[in-house]
Each structure stands twice: as structure tokens, then as C-alpha cells.
Scaffold this motif. Structure first.
Motif, PDB file in Angstrom:
ATOM      1  N   ARG A 139      -4.987  -2.308  -4.531  1.00  9.75           N
ATOM      2  CA  ARG A 139      -3.433  -2.831  -4.455  1.00  9.75           C
ATOM      3  C   ARG A 139      -3.228  -4.292  -3.822  1.00  9.75           C
ATOM      4  O   ARG A 139      -2.551  -5.142  -4.123  1.00  9.75           O
ATOM      5  N   VAL A 160       0.816  -1.198  -0.018  1.00  8.02           N
ATOM      6  CA  VAL A 160       0.139  -0.077   0.030  1.00  8.02           C
ATOM      7  C   VAL A 160       1.030   1.264   0.144  1.00  8.02           C
ATOM      8  O   VAL A 160       1.999   1.250   0.232  1.00  8.02           O
ATOM      9  N   GLU A 161       0.041   2.581  -0.347  1.00  4.51           N
ATOM     10  CA  GLU A 161       1.100   3.430  -0.253  1.00  4.51           C
ATOM     11  C   GLU A 161       0.776   4.235   1.123  1.00  4.51           C
ATOM     12  O   GLU A 161       1.641   4.818   1.711  1.00  4.51           O
ATOM     13  N   ASP A 162      -0.619   4.253   1.625  1.00  2.00           N
ATOM     14  CA  ASP A 162      -0.744   4.836   2.961  1.00  2.00           C
ATOM     15  C   ASP A 162      -0.622   3.814   4.037  1.00  2.00           C
ATOM     16  O   ASP A 162      -1.241   3.302   4.578  1.00  2.00           O
ATOM     17  N   GLU A 175      -8.437   3.779  -0.907  1.00  2.00           N
ATOM     18  CA  GLU A 175      -7.732   4.041  -2.131  1.00  2.00           C
ATOM     19  C   GLU A 175      -6.850   2.859  -2.543  1.00  2.00           C
ATOM     20  O   GLU A 175      -6.125   2.609  -3.617  1.00  2.00           O
ATOM     21  N   ASP A 176      -6.263   1.984  -1.460  1.00  2.00           N
ATOM     22  CA  ASP A 176      -5.308   0.972  -1.493  1.00  2.00           C
ATOM     23  C   ASP A 176      -5.937  -0.432  -1.586  1.00  2.00           C
ATOM     24  O   ASP A 176      -5.275  -1.409  -1.743  1.00  2.00           O
TER      25      ASP A 176
END
Length: 78
Positions: free
Chosen positions: A46, A14-16, A42-43
Motif C-alpha cells: 500500500r 495503511v490498515e495497521d 502486510e502494508d
């Protein structure tokens, strides 16, 4: 140990990374421990992957790790 493994795997995807959270249920009547993986909205893509391939791979790795510590587990992605 298994909770840390799931957090490590999910954090790499993930990004966050601050939104990654894992809750663990008590074993049910069959002795299966359910791990609930929570990531940011938003993840989700992914972590699930195309046609659920990444989610399936995460579950496979977790099950293999659980066998080593003599546990039965299930991973739910919420």
C-alpha cells in the motif's frame, strides 16, 4: 514537523496504523536528513504502490514540505 507529516501520510494509507514508525537520521555531510518509514509487512504494498508510484508521491510531497522549512530530506521505506 516533517516527521509528523510523514506519519500522517503513511497512516492514511495503511490498515495497521500502530505499525507506522518513523526514525530520523542526523544530517549527512551534504546536509541531507534521511527519514526511515517503517510499516507492517502486510502494508508495504500500500505504501509503495504499483511501480512505486505512491512511494514516489510521498517523497515528492515530503521534499516540497522540506523546502518550506529550508531542509534537504530523503525518505527511505523499510
Amino acid at each position: 514537523m516533517m516527521k509528523e507529516l510523514l506519519i500522517t501520510i503513511a497512516s492514511a494509507l495503511v490498515e495497521d496504523k500502530t505499525a507506522v514508525d518513523v526514525t530520523v537520521d542526523e544530517p549527512n555531510e551534504e546536509g541531507v536528513v534521511v527519514y526511515h518509514l517503517h510499516v507492517g509487512p502486510e502494508d508495504m504494498g500500500r505504501v509503495i504502490g504499483k511501480q512505486g508510484r505512491i512511494a514516489k508521491a510521498i517523497r515528492t510531497v515530503m521534499r516540497a514540505g522540506a523546502v518550506r522549512v529550508n531542509e534537504k530530506i530523503s525518505v527511505e521505506i523499510d
